[in-house]
Write an enzyme that holds these catalytic residues in place. Structure first.
Site, PDB file in Angstrom:
ATOM      1  N   GLY A  58     -94.480 -59.165-104.036  1.00  0.00           N
ATOM      2  CA  GLY A  58     -94.083 -58.685-105.339  1.00  0.00           C
ATOM      3  C   GLY A  58     -94.759 -59.020-106.205  1.00  0.00           C
ATOM      4  CE1 TYR A  92     -82.935 -64.016-108.811  1.00  0.00           C
ATOM      5  CE2 TYR A  92     -82.292 -65.604-110.391  1.00  0.00           C
ATOM      6  CZ  TYR A  92     -83.206 -64.948-109.963  1.00  0.00           C
ATOM      7  OH  TYR A  92     -84.448 -65.435-110.325  1.00  0.00           O
ATOM      8  CB  ILE A 148     -90.881 -66.475-117.041  1.00  0.00           C
ATOM      9  CG1 ILE A 148     -90.799 -67.208-115.743  1.00  0.00           C
ATOM     10  CG2 ILE A 148     -92.509 -66.440-117.182  1.00  0.00           C
ATOM     11  CD1 ILE A 148     -90.904 -68.831-116.028  1.00  0.00           C
TER      12      ILE A 148
HETATM   13  P1  NAD Z   1     -89.786 -58.755-111.087  1.00  0.00           P
HETATM   14  O1  NAD Z   1     -88.638 -58.263-110.705  1.00  0.00           O
HETATM   15  O2  NAD Z   1     -90.539 -58.687-112.117  1.00  0.00           O
HETATM   16  O3  NAD Z   1     -90.836 -58.465-109.628  1.00  0.00           O
HETATM   17  C1  NAD Z   1     -90.505 -58.420-108.549  1.00  0.00           C
HETATM   18  C2  NAD Z   1     -91.488 -57.425-107.643  1.00  0.00           C
HETATM   19  O4  NAD Z   1     -90.730 -57.531-106.435  1.00  0.00           O
HETATM   20  C3  NAD Z   1     -91.365 -56.070-108.220  1.00  0.00           C
HETATM   21  O5  NAD Z   1     -92.889 -55.650-108.526  1.00  0.00           O
HETATM   22  C4  NAD Z   1     -90.800 -55.379-106.976  1.00  0.00           C
HETATM   23  O6  NAD Z   1     -91.305 -53.876-106.795  1.00  0.00           O
HETATM   24  C5  NAD Z   1     -91.194 -56.048-105.751  1.00  0.00           C
HETATM   25  N1  NAD Z   1     -90.251 -55.904-104.767  1.00  0.00           N
HETATM   26  C6  NAD Z   1     -88.821 -55.488-105.083  1.00  0.00           C
HETATM   27  N2  NAD Z   1     -88.298 -55.446-103.754  1.00  0.00           N
HETATM   28  C7  NAD Z   1     -89.542 -55.420-102.780  1.00  0.00           C
HETATM   29  C8  NAD Z   1     -89.346 -55.573-101.249  1.00  0.00           C
HETATM   30  N3  NAD Z   1     -88.573 -55.091-100.558  1.00  0.00           N
HETATM   31  N4  NAD Z   1     -90.730 -55.716-101.034  1.00  0.00           N
HETATM   32  C9  NAD Z   1     -91.763 -56.115-101.519  1.00  0.00           C
HETATM   33  N5  NAD Z   1     -91.680 -56.152-102.937  1.00  0.00           N
HETATM   34  C10 NAD Z   1     -90.352 -56.017-103.442  1.00  0.00           C
HETATM   35  O7  NAD Z   1     -89.649 -60.443-110.650  1.00  0.00           O
HETATM   36  P2  NAD Z   1     -90.344 -61.744-111.139  1.00  0.00           P
HETATM   37  O8  NAD Z   1     -89.953 -61.963-112.527  1.00  0.00           O
HETATM   38  O9  NAD Z   1     -91.933 -61.655-111.344  1.00  0.00           O
HETATM   39  O10 NAD Z   1     -89.981 -62.907-110.303  1.00  0.00           O
HETATM   40  C11 NAD Z   1     -90.845 -63.079-109.383  1.00  0.00           C
HETATM   41  C12 NAD Z   1     -89.892 -64.405-108.529  1.00  0.00           C
HETATM   42  O11 NAD Z   1     -89.717 -65.400-109.254  1.00  0.00           O
HETATM   43  C13 NAD Z   1     -88.579 -64.100-108.017  1.00  0.00           C
HETATM   44  O12 NAD Z   1     -88.166 -64.707-106.774  1.00  0.00           O
HETATM   45  C14 NAD Z   1     -87.565 -64.480-109.045  1.00  0.00           C
HETATM   46  O13 NAD Z   1     -86.346 -64.721-108.680  1.00  0.00           O
HETATM   47  C15 NAD Z   1     -88.351 -65.663-109.640  1.00  0.00           C
HETATM   48  N6  NAD Z   1     -87.946 -66.080-110.951  1.00  0.00           N
HETATM   49  C16 NAD Z   1     -88.262 -65.323-111.790  1.00  0.00           C
HETATM   50  C17 NAD Z   1     -88.126 -65.827-113.222  1.00  0.00           C
HETATM   51  C18 NAD Z   1     -88.377 -64.928-114.598  1.00  0.00           C
HETATM   52  O14 NAD Z   1     -87.697 -65.297-115.475  1.00  0.00           O
HETATM   53  N7  NAD Z   1     -89.251 -63.857-114.235  1.00  0.00           N
HETATM   54  C19 NAD Z   1     -87.382 -66.886-113.378  1.00  0.00           C
HETATM   55  C20 NAD Z   1     -86.903 -67.586-112.236  1.00  0.00           C
HETATM   56  C21 NAD Z   1     -87.276 -67.347-111.032  1.00  0.00           C
HETATM   57  C1  AKB Z   2     -83.227 -64.167-114.429  1.00  0.00           C
HETATM   58  O1  AKB Z   2     -82.631 -64.013-115.644  1.00  0.00           O
HETATM   59  O2  AKB Z   2     -82.651 -63.514-113.313  1.00  0.00           O
HETATM   60  C2  AKB Z   2     -84.477 -64.649-114.042  1.00  0.00           C
HETATM   61  C3  AKB Z   2     -84.060 -66.002-113.787  1.00  0.00           C
HETATM   62  C4  AKB Z   2     -84.049 -67.031-114.564  1.00  0.00           C
HETATM   63  O3  AKB Z   2     -84.108 -66.137-112.591  1.00  0.00           O
HETATM   64  N1  AKB Z   2     -85.275 -64.681-115.234  1.00  0.00           N
END
Ligand code: NAD
Ligand code: AKB
Length: 315
Positions: free
Chosen positions: A7, A141, A171
Site C-alpha cells: 500500500g 472498517y 493523519i
Molecule cells: P490509503 O487509502 O491512502 O492507501 C492505501 C493504499 O493501499 C493505496 O495506495 C491503495 O492503492 C493500496 N491498496 C488497496 N488495495 C490493495 C490491494 N488489494 N493490494 C495492495 N495494495 C492495495 O491509506 P493510508 O491512509 O495510507 O492508510 C494506511 C494504513 O493506515 C491503513 O491500514 C489504514 O487503515 C491505516 N490508518 C490510516 C489513517 C489515516 O488517517 N490515513 C488513520 C488510521 C489508520
Molecule cells: C479513516 O478516517 O478511515 C482513517 C482512520 C482514522 O482510520 N483516517
C-alpha cells in the site's frame, strides 16, 4: 535487512517510503501497491513491485525475490470507502492481512500493521479512551481493524511472530491526499483554504476526533518497530494521539493565517455516523510508557507547517 511496504502509494506509504529509505538505504526498501501510477516518482526511486495483497502468490513472490525480513503492511480500504464497499473492505483488510501474516510466519519476517481509532465503537468510553477497553465497532472498517488487531495478537501468541501496531488517529499530511476516510476533512480543509478560501465540511461542528501530523505518524511507526520487544506489553494496538479538535477549531487556526477563509457545513450522514462512534480523545499513556511515544506537533504547529508547505506546493 530488506523491508517491504504494501500500500506504498497511499497517504502514509508515500511518505513512509522516504523516511525508511533515508534510514535504511534506497535499495533496502521495496515498495508495492496495486497502483503503479500514483506517486510514481517517489516509489520507483527504488525497487517497486506491482502486487495485490489479496493474491497470496503475488505477495509470496515479492517476499521471496527480495529476501524480505520486515513488512509494513499499509494496504487497506479506509472507513468511508469501506462503508460503501464492505465486501471489498473485508477482502483487502482481512484476507490481505492474513496473507501477510502467513507469509511472515513462513519467511520469518516482523510485521507492522496500523490499526485505527476506528477499532472503537459507540459503547467505548469516548473521552480519554483507555488502551484496554470495550471494542464493539459498528463500521465495516472498524470490524476489520479490531479483527486485525486480534489476529496479529494471535500470531504473536501462537507462533511467536514479531507483530506490532498502532491505533492511528486521523493523519494530516501534504504529499498524498487521503484515501477515503472519515477524518479526510482535516486534510481537504487546507487545500480548499489555500486554493478557494472556502471549505464545506462534511462533519458537523463539535465533532471532536483525535488527529496527528504525518511526521509524528512516521516517527511512531519506525520507533515502535525499532523498540526492544522486551519492553512491549501491548504489541499490536497502541493508542497514539497528538491532538484532538472539532472542525471549528481547525477552521479557527487556519483563519489566523488566511483571514478571509470561510467554512460552511453539508453533513455526510454516513461519515458523521462513523465519527460519532469513534473516540473524542484517546489515552496514549501505554505507548508513552512502553516505547517512549512523544508527538512533536500540536494543532497550532501542524497548521503553520501545513500552510507553509502547501503554499509552495500549490502556487
Ligand atoms: P490509503 O487509502 O491512502 O492507501 C492505501 C493504499 O493501499 C493505496 O495506495 C491503495 O492503492 C493500496 N491498496 C488497496 N488495495 C490493495 C490491494 N488489494 N493490494 C495492495 N495494495 C492495495 O491509506 P493510508 O491512509 O495510507 O492508510 C494506511 C494504513 O493506515 C491503513 O491500514 C489504514 O487503515 C491505516 N490508518 C490510516 C489513517 C489515516 O488517517 N490515513 C488513520 C488510521 C489508520
Ligand atoms: C479513516 O478516517 O478511515 C482513517 C482512520 C482514522 O482510520 N483516517
Amino acid at each position: 535487512m530488506k523491508i517491504l511496504i504494501t500500500g506504498a502509494a497511499g497517504q502514509i506509504g508515500s511518505e513512509l517510503v522516504v523516511a525508511l529509505r533515508k534510514q535504511y538505504g534506497i535499495s533496502n526498501v521495496i515498495t508495492s501497491d496495486i497502483n503503479s501510477k500514483a506517486n510514481e516518482a517517489i516509489l520507483q526511486e527504488g525497487p517497486f513491485e506491482l502486487a495485490d495483497c489479496t493474491n497470496y502468490q503475488q505477495i509470496k513472490n515479492v517476499i521471496q525475490k527480495h529476501h524480505i525480513k520486515v513488512i509494513y503492511h499499509l494496504a487497506a480500504i479506509l472507513s468511508g470507502v469501506a462503508e460503501a464497499k464492505p465486501q471489498l473492505a473485508w477482502n483487502v483488510n482481512m484476507n490481505g492481512l492474513y496473507h501477510i501474516l502467513e507469509l511472515a510466519r513462513e519467511y520469518h519476517c516482523s510485521v507492522f500493521t496500523p490499526s485505527s481509532i476506528g477499532a472503537f465503537g459507540p459503547s467505548t468510553p469516548r473521552d480519554k479512551t483507555p488502551q484496554d477497553t470495550i471494542q464493539r465497532p459498528t463500521s465495516c472498517y472498524g470490524v476489520t481493524k479490531v479483527a486485525g488487531e486480534l489476529l496479529c495478537d494471535y500470531y504473536f501468541r501462537k507462533y511467536g511472530l514479531d507483530t506490532r501496531g498502532l491505533r492511528y488517529p486521523g493523519i494530516i499530511s501534504n504529499v498524498t491526499l487521503p484515501g477515503g476516510g472519515t477524518t479526510d476533512y482535516a486534510v481537504e480543509i487546507f487545500y480548499e483554504a489555500i486554493q478557494h478560501k472556502k471549505y464545506t465540511c462534511f462533519l458537523k461542528q463539535g465533532t471532536f476526533l483525535d488527529m496527528m501530523y504525518m511526521p509524528d505518524a512516521l516517527q511512531a511507526a519506525i520507533q515502535l518497530m525499532e523498540t526492544d520487544p522486551k519492553n512491549l506489553k501491548h504489541r499490536n494496538a497502541f493508542n497514539v494521539t497528538a491532538m484532538s479538535f472539532a472542525p471549528e477549531h481547525i477552521f479557527g487556526e487556519i483563519k489566523q493565517h488566511i483571514p478571509d477563509f470561510t467554512m460552511d457545513y453539508k453533513i455526510d450522514p454516513v461519515r458523521q455516523c462513523i465519527a460519532d462512534s469513534w473516540p473524542r480523545s484517546m489515552d496514549d499513556s501505554a505507548a508513552r510508557q512502553e516505547w517512549g511515544w512523544s508527538p512533536q506537533y500540536d494543532l497550532s504547529k501542524m497548521t503553520t507547517d501545513m500552510i507553509q508547505v502547501l503554499l509552495k506546493k500549490l502556487k
